[in-house]
Design an enzyme around this catalytic site. Structure first.
Site, PDB file in Angstrom:
ATOM      1  N   ASP A  74      -4.373  -3.721 -18.414  1.00  0.00           N
ATOM      2  CA  ASP A  74      -3.215  -2.828 -18.356  1.00  0.00           C
ATOM      3  C   ASP A  74      -3.779  -2.063 -19.750  1.00  0.00           C
ATOM      4  O   ASP A  74      -2.166  -1.743 -20.804  1.00  0.00           O
ATOM      5  CB  ASP A  74      -1.765  -3.252 -18.528  1.00  0.00           C
ATOM      6  CG  ASP A  74      -1.830  -3.849 -17.561  1.00  0.00           C
ATOM      7  OD1 ASP A  74      -2.262  -3.254 -16.407  1.00  0.00           O
ATOM      8  OD2 ASP A  74      -0.980  -4.518 -17.138  1.00  0.00           O
ATOM      9  N   GLY A 133       0.944  -1.829  -0.069  1.00  0.00           N
ATOM     10  CA  GLY A 133      -0.262  -0.421  -0.051  1.00  0.00           C
ATOM     11  C   GLY A 133       1.386   0.881   0.293  1.00  0.00           C
ATOM     12  O   GLY A 133       0.394   2.669   0.439  1.00  0.00           O
ATOM     13  N   SER A 134       2.071   1.649  -0.732  1.00  0.00           N
ATOM     14  CA  SER A 134       3.284   2.611  -0.301  1.00  0.00           C
ATOM     15  C   SER A 134       2.040   3.574  -0.897  1.00  0.00           C
ATOM     16  O   SER A 134       2.841   5.144  -0.979  1.00  0.00           O
ATOM     17  CB  SER A 134       4.074   1.695  -0.852  1.00  0.00           C
ATOM     18  OG  SER A 134       4.441   1.527  -2.048  1.00  0.00           O
ATOM     19  N   HIS A 181       0.863   1.157 -12.740  1.00  0.00           N
ATOM     20  CA  HIS A 181       1.613  -0.208 -13.429  1.00  0.00           C
ATOM     21  C   HIS A 181       3.034   0.246 -13.754  1.00  0.00           C
ATOM     22  O   HIS A 181       3.100   1.398 -13.919  1.00  0.00           O
ATOM     23  CB  HIS A 181       0.898   0.208 -14.927  1.00  0.00           C
ATOM     24  CG  HIS A 181       1.620  -1.480 -14.934  1.00  0.00           C
ATOM     25  ND1 HIS A 181       1.284  -3.035 -15.084  1.00  0.00           N
ATOM     26  CD2 HIS A 181       2.831  -1.085 -16.466  1.00  0.00           C
ATOM     27  CE1 HIS A 181       2.302  -3.115 -15.630  1.00  0.00           C
ATOM     28  NE2 HIS A 181       3.289  -3.019 -16.187  1.00  0.00           N
ATOM     29  N   LEU A 198      -4.339  -6.020  -7.510  1.00  0.00           N
ATOM     30  CA  LEU A 198      -3.211  -6.931  -8.444  1.00  0.00           C
ATOM     31  C   LEU A 198      -4.465  -7.947  -8.865  1.00  0.00           C
ATOM     32  O   LEU A 198      -4.564  -8.918  -9.886  1.00  0.00           O
ATOM     33  CB  LEU A 198      -3.111  -8.377  -7.386  1.00  0.00           C
ATOM     34  CG  LEU A 198      -1.322  -7.402  -7.260  1.00  0.00           C
ATOM     35  CD1 LEU A 198       0.021  -8.295  -6.713  1.00  0.00           C
ATOM     36  CD2 LEU A 198      -0.915  -6.773  -8.387  1.00  0.00           C
TER      37      LEU A 198
HETATM   38  C1  GAR Z   1       3.313  -0.767  -7.477  1.00  0.00           C
HETATM   39  O1  GAR Z   1       4.873  -0.546  -7.948  1.00  0.00           O
HETATM   40  C2  GAR Z   1       2.260  -1.197  -8.590  1.00  0.00           C
HETATM   41  O2  GAR Z   1       2.584  -0.080  -9.903  1.00  0.00           O
HETATM   42  C3  GAR Z   1       2.263  -2.042  -9.345  1.00  0.00           C
HETATM   43  O3  GAR Z   1       2.634  -3.143  -7.553  1.00  0.00           O
HETATM   44  C4  GAR Z   1       3.156  -2.788  -7.106  1.00  0.00           C
HETATM   45  C5  GAR Z   1       2.492  -2.042  -5.478  1.00  0.00           C
HETATM   46  O4  GAR Z   1       2.985  -1.495  -4.484  1.00  0.00           O
HETATM   47  N1  GAR Z   1       1.405  -2.573 -10.033  1.00  0.00           N
HETATM   48  C6  GAR Z   1       1.557  -3.591 -10.619  1.00  0.00           C
HETATM   49  O5  GAR Z   1       2.635  -4.414 -10.875  1.00  0.00           O
HETATM   50  C7  GAR Z   1      -0.078  -3.955 -11.549  1.00  0.00           C
HETATM   51  N2  GAR Z   1       0.953  -4.110 -12.674  1.00  0.00           N
HETATM   52  P1  GAR Z   1       2.699  -0.689  -3.220  1.00  0.00           P
HETATM   53  O6  GAR Z   1       1.427  -1.604  -2.759  1.00  0.00           O
HETATM   54  O7  GAR Z   1       3.299  -0.565  -2.234  1.00  0.00           O
HETATM   55  O8  GAR Z   1       1.654   0.771  -4.147  1.00  0.00           O
END
Ligand code: GAR
Length: 213
Positions: free
Chosen positions: A151, A14-15, A110, A91
């Site tokens: 995407d 969740g950053s 993405h 996801l």
């Molecule tokens: C992020 O890098 C986001 O872009 C990616 O997952 C990570 C989640 O980080 N998303 C994908 O790859 C979707 N295809 P977070 O939970 O710390 O925000």
């Protein structure tokens, strides 16, 4: 507090959600997170939402019928009077019926420059591994409108980062993530100020054109 209510959907750390909430708290993003919806009950990002007093919901599991997931999401968006849905490290696929009910009001971040390195199964570390395996010299982040396939919706904002010869998936992911934390709140701000106009695959955001000297 701003009336522009958003729902943030997460699946893990969740950053990106936290980056949006921090911009809101520091006053640089005129929006309000009305609820956080997670695809996993154990997503670490949920704890941060709870600490902040933001309502949290956990989606029905992916083994559930699509209609149940559709109803769950649409009811949540209505209940919290949401104006924009933000997928931030989410996801799961958004059901087609939800996308059709919410055209041009669902965005996703993405961690690559779409249309490269996107699609089913391309998330997190796998994306950066693929970018390095291909030998790319740049990567970046894309905020795009969500369509019924993974995407493929038109980009709203994209930003590049360099790829260095000694990069690992982790170092590249870290550089891209820093950009994501700026780009996603910027996109939300554009929607909040009514600056986003969608015409076919072109998403106009009022970005100023650079003049050539
Ligand atoms: C992020 O890098 C986001 O872009 C990616 O997952 C990570 C989640 O980080 N998303 C994908 O790859 C979707 N295809 P977070 O939970 O710390 O925000």
């Amino acid at each position: 507090m701003s009336d522009f209510a958003i729902a943030v959907l997460i699946s893990g750390r969740g950053s990106n959600f936290i980056a949006i909430q921090q911009r809101i708290e520091e006053g640089s993003l005129p929006a309000r997170i009305a609820c956080v919806i997670s695809s996993r009950a154990d997503a670490p990002g949920l704890a941060y939402a709870t600490e902040r007093g933001i309502p949290t919901l956990v989606m029905p599991g992916k083994e559930q019928p699509e209609e149940k997931i559709t109803t769950f999401l649409l009811e949540a968006f209505r209940k919290y009077d949401v104006a924009l849905v933000v997928l931030a490290g989410f996801l799961r696929k958004i059901p087609r019926a939800v996308v059709e009910e919410w055209p041009d009001r669902i965005i996703n971040i993405h961690p690559a420059l779409l249309p490269s390195f996107g699609g089913k199964g391309m998330y997190g570390r796998r994306v950066h591994e693929a970018v390095l395996a291909y030998g790319c010299k740049v990567s970046g982040a894309t905020v795009h409108l969500v369509s019924a396939d993974y995407d493929t919706g038109p980009p709203v904002l994209q930003r590049c980062v360099p790829v260095y010869e000694d990069d690992t998936p982790e170092t590249l992911a870290g550089r891209v993530l820093q950009v994501e934390h700026a780009l996603l709140p910027e996109a939300v701000a554009l929607f909040a100020s009514g600056q986003v106009v969608v015409s076919g695959r072109t998403v106009r955001t009022g970005a100023t054109k650079l003049t050539q000297s």
